[in-house]
Scaffold this motif. Structure first.
Motif, PDB file in Angstrom:
ATOM      1  N   MET A   9       0.846  -1.172   0.000  1.00 28.78           N
ATOM      2  CA  MET A   9       0.000   0.000   0.000  1.00 28.78           C
ATOM      3  C   MET A   9       0.890   1.233   0.000  1.00 28.78           C
ATOM      4  O   MET A   9       1.909   1.273   0.678  1.00 28.78           O
ATOM      5  N   SER A  10       0.501   2.260  -0.739  1.00 36.33           N
ATOM      6  CA  SER A  10       1.296   3.479  -0.816  1.00 36.33           C
ATOM      7  C   SER A  10       1.173   4.273   0.478  1.00 36.33           C
ATOM      8  O   SER A  10       0.190   4.166   1.216  1.00 36.33           O
ATOM      9  N   TYR A  11       2.197   5.051   0.730  1.00 43.58           N
ATOM     10  CA  TYR A  11       2.228   5.888   1.929  1.00 43.58           C
ATOM     11  C   TYR A  11       1.048   6.854   1.953  1.00 43.58           C
ATOM     12  O   TYR A  11       0.455   7.102   2.996  1.00 43.58           O
ATOM     13  N   GLU A  12       0.695   7.392   0.780  1.00 41.47           N
ATOM     14  CA  GLU A  12      -0.387   8.369   0.700  1.00 41.47           C
ATOM     15  C   GLU A  12      -1.722   7.793   1.158  1.00 41.47           C
ATOM     16  O   GLU A  12      -2.511   8.448   1.813  1.00 41.47           O
ATOM     17  N   SER A  13      -2.003   6.546   0.800  1.00 41.03           N
ATOM     18  CA  SER A  13      -3.299   5.967   1.154  1.00 41.03           C
ATOM     19  C   SER A  13      -3.292   5.318   2.537  1.00 41.03           C
ATOM     20  O   SER A  13      -4.352   5.048   3.102  1.00 41.03           O
ATOM     21  N   GLU A  14      -2.119   5.089   3.093  1.00 41.10           N
ATOM     22  CA  GLU A  14      -2.022   4.410   4.388  1.00 41.10           C
ATOM     23  C   GLU A  14      -2.783   5.158   5.493  1.00 41.10           C
ATOM     24  O   GLU A  14      -3.536   4.545   6.262  1.00 41.10           O
ATOM     25  N   GLU A  15      -2.613   6.464   5.545  1.00 42.24           N
ATOM     26  CA  GLU A  15      -3.289   7.245   6.582  1.00 42.24           C
ATOM     27  C   GLU A  15      -4.806   7.221   6.399  1.00 42.24           C
ATOM     28  O   GLU A  15      -5.558   7.114   7.367  1.00 42.24           O
ATOM     29  N   LEU A  16      -5.259   7.305   5.158  1.00 42.17           N
ATOM     30  CA  LEU A  16      -6.696   7.278   4.893  1.00 42.17           C
ATOM     31  C   LEU A  16      -7.306   5.936   5.302  1.00 42.17           C
ATOM     32  O   LEU A  16      -8.378   5.891   5.915  1.00 42.17           O
ATOM     33  N   ASP A  55     -21.377  -5.830   3.901  1.00 41.01           N
ATOM     34  CA  ASP A  55     -22.799  -5.859   3.541  1.00 41.01           C
ATOM     35  C   ASP A  55     -23.311  -4.466   3.157  1.00 41.01           C
ATOM     36  O   ASP A  55     -24.107  -4.329   2.236  1.00 41.01           O
ATOM     37  N   ARG A  56     -22.844  -3.452   3.864  1.00 38.23           N
ATOM     38  CA  ARG A  56     -23.311  -2.086   3.595  1.00 38.23           C
ATOM     39  C   ARG A  56     -22.726  -1.506   2.316  1.00 38.23           C
ATOM     40  O   ARG A  56     -23.314  -0.606   1.727  1.00 38.23           O
ATOM     41  N   THR A  57     -21.549  -1.997   1.911  1.00 35.92           N
ATOM     42  CA  THR A  57     -20.869  -1.422   0.750  1.00 35.92           C
ATOM     43  C   THR A  57     -21.015  -2.240  -0.518  1.00 35.92           C
ATOM     44  O   THR A  57     -20.759  -1.741  -1.609  1.00 35.92           O
ATOM     45  N   GLY A  58     -21.372  -3.516  -0.365  1.00 30.27           N
ATOM     46  CA  GLY A  58     -21.419  -4.387  -1.530  1.00 30.27           C
ATOM     47  C   GLY A  58     -20.055  -4.951  -1.887  1.00 30.27           C
ATOM     48  O   GLY A  58     -19.908  -5.620  -2.910  1.00 30.27           O
ATOM     49  N   LEU A  59     -19.053  -4.677  -1.082  1.00 32.62           N
ATOM     50  CA  LEU A  59     -17.716  -5.240  -1.284  1.00 32.62           C
ATOM     51  C   LEU A  59     -17.614  -6.531  -0.484  1.00 32.62           C
ATOM     52  O   LEU A  59     -18.404  -6.772   0.421  1.00 32.62           O
ATOM     53  N   SER A  60     -16.626  -7.329  -0.775  1.00 27.73           N
ATOM     54  CA  SER A  60     -16.456  -8.560  -0.004  1.00 27.73           C
ATOM     55  C   SER A  60     -15.715  -8.252   1.296  1.00 27.73           C
ATOM     56  O   SER A  60     -14.949  -7.286   1.383  1.00 27.73           O
ATOM     57  N   GLN A  61     -15.944  -9.102   2.290  1.00 20.18           N
ATOM     58  CA  GLN A  61     -15.239  -8.964   3.559  1.00 20.18           C
ATOM     59  C   GLN A  61     -13.746  -9.144   3.343  1.00 20.18           C
ATOM     60  O   GLN A  61     -12.928  -8.451   3.948  1.00 20.18           O
ATOM     61  N   ALA A  62     -13.354 -10.026   2.446  1.00 24.59           N
ATOM     62  CA  ALA A  62     -11.941 -10.250   2.132  1.00 24.59           C
ATOM     63  C   ALA A  62     -11.312  -8.988   1.537  1.00 24.59           C
ATOM     64  O   ALA A  62     -10.177  -8.638   1.868  1.00 24.59           O
ATOM     65  N   HIS A  63     -12.056  -8.295   0.692  1.00 19.26           N
ATOM     66  CA  HIS A  63     -11.574  -7.046   0.090  1.00 19.26           C
ATOM     67  C   HIS A  63     -11.282  -6.010   1.189  1.00 19.26           C
ATOM     68  O   HIS A  63     -10.215  -5.381   1.187  1.00 19.26           O
ATOM     69  N   ILE A  64     -12.211  -5.872   2.123  1.00 23.36           N
ATOM     70  CA  ILE A  64     -12.032  -4.914   3.219  1.00 23.36           C
ATOM     71  C   ILE A  64     -10.867  -5.325   4.103  1.00 23.36           C
ATOM     72  O   ILE A  64     -10.040  -4.495   4.493  1.00 23.36           O
ATOM     73  N   SER A  65     -10.766  -6.608   4.400  1.00 24.09           N
ATOM     74  CA  SER A  65      -9.664  -7.109   5.224  1.00 24.09           C
ATOM     75  C   SER A  65      -8.318  -6.847   4.556  1.00 24.09           C
ATOM     76  O   SER A  65      -7.370  -6.382   5.204  1.00 24.09           O
ATOM     77  N   GLN A  66      -8.211  -7.134   3.284  1.00 26.79           N
ATOM     78  CA  GLN A  66      -6.953  -6.912   2.569  1.00 26.79           C
ATOM     79  C   GLN A  66      -6.596  -5.428   2.508  1.00 26.79           C
ATOM     80  O   GLN A  66      -5.434  -5.054   2.628  1.00 26.79           O
ATOM     81  N   GLU A  79      -7.498  -3.131   4.789  1.00 23.69           N
ATOM     82  CA  GLU A  79      -7.112  -2.713   6.133  1.00 23.69           C
ATOM     83  C   GLU A  79      -5.735  -3.222   6.538  1.00 23.69           C
ATOM     84  O   GLU A  79      -5.048  -2.584   7.330  1.00 23.69           O
ATOM     85  N   THR A  80      -5.324  -4.371   6.038  1.00 25.69           N
ATOM     86  CA  THR A  80      -4.013  -4.922   6.382  1.00 25.69           C
ATOM     87  C   THR A  80      -2.919  -4.446   5.438  1.00 25.69           C
ATOM     88  O   THR A  80      -1.754  -4.794   5.630  1.00 25.69           O
ATOM     89  N   GLY A  81      -3.268  -3.645   4.432  1.00 24.12           N
ATOM     90  CA  GLY A  81      -2.271  -3.085   3.541  1.00 24.12           C
ATOM     91  C   GLY A  81      -1.884  -3.974   2.381  1.00 24.12           C
ATOM     92  O   GLY A  81      -0.948  -3.657   1.641  1.00 24.12           O
ATOM     93  N   ARG A  82      -2.551  -5.082   2.204  1.00 20.45           N
ATOM     94  CA  ARG A  82      -2.231  -5.973   1.088  1.00 20.45           C
ATOM     95  C   ARG A  82      -2.908  -5.539  -0.209  1.00 20.45           C
ATOM     96  O   ARG A  82      -2.553  -6.016  -1.276  1.00 20.45           O
ATOM     97  N   LEU A  83      -3.873  -4.631  -0.104  1.00 23.61           N
ATOM     98  CA  LEU A  83      -4.624  -4.195  -1.277  1.00 23.61           C
ATOM     99  C   LEU A  83      -4.738  -2.672  -1.241  1.00 23.61           C
ATOM    100  O   LEU A  83      -5.127  -2.092  -0.226  1.00 23.61           O
ATOM    101  N   GLU A  84      -4.368  -2.063  -2.329  1.00 23.74           N
ATOM    102  CA  GLU A  84      -4.508  -0.608  -2.466  1.00 23.74           C
ATOM    103  C   GLU A  84      -5.977  -0.302  -2.770  1.00 23.74           C
ATOM    104  O   GLU A  84      -6.532  -0.849  -3.724  1.00 23.74           O
TER     105      GLU A  84
END
Length: 196
Positions: free
Chosen positions: A1-8, A28-39, A41-46
């Protein structure tokens, strides 16, 4: 994950935790997968912009662009405890008081001519119209305006005007140069003055 997006992402994750919302509920509220949100939040996905906006809005946040020079005022509003903020009515009353001071300075300049002290008072008052004032700060400004009004006709007023100018300049410098204090709310932001 880039430094710029890390704080956000950290802000989003903190907000989700504060509200007690699980990743699954956010998904559920966003229509995204839980795995997407987890990745994310852990910095594995920009996070992509559209995903980030959906998550922010699901957490009752809004992403806005703010001119850089107004960022300290906006941050002060955001971080200020609710009990220390000016209500809209108090903010309007504060602006009226400061505008009363500006009119008084114009009157004094018309009657007695311009002076460096009156110019500094006018400059400070313009700053206070968009500054993150607290109640105590506003009291200093209003007391200075009242003192200026009281001594305006006095032949000895030159020293008083100089003292008022120094007092307001000191408050202005204190507000500008002491960011380590508790944040203060701003009750007006305008484009007239670029001094802050």
């Amino acid at each position: 994950m880039s430094y710029e997006s890390e704080e956000l992402v950290h802000e989003i994750q903190s907000r989700r935790a504060k509200t007690g919302m699980s990743q699954r509920a956010l998904a559920d509220r966003t229509g995204l997968s839980q795995a997407h949100i987890s990745q994310m939040e852990t910095g594995r996905l920009e996070p992509g912009l559209s995903s980030f906006l959906r998550i922010a809005r699901a957490l009752d946040l809004e992403v806005v662009l703010v001119p850089k020079k107004f960022l300290p005022a906006v941050e002060g509003i955001i971080r200020q405890p609710a009990e220390d903020r000016f209500s809209p009515e108090q903010g309007e009353a504060a602006l009226r008081e400061i505008e009363r001071g500006e009119r008084l300075v114009i009157k004094l300049k018309h009657l007695y001519g311009s002076s460096a002290d009156l110019d500094r008072i006018a400059e400070s008052l313009r700053f206070f119209k968009r500054a993150p004032l607290r109640q105590n700060d506003l009291k200093i400004v209003v007391d200075a305006i009242n003192k200026l009004k009281r001594y305006q006709a006095s032949p000895q007023s030159k020293g008083t005007v100089a003292a008022i100018s120094r007092e307001l300049r000191d408050l202005r410098n204190h507000l500008v140069h002491n960011p380590s204090e508790a944040p203060r709310s701003a009750y007006a932001v305008d484009d007239e003055d670029d001094d802050a």
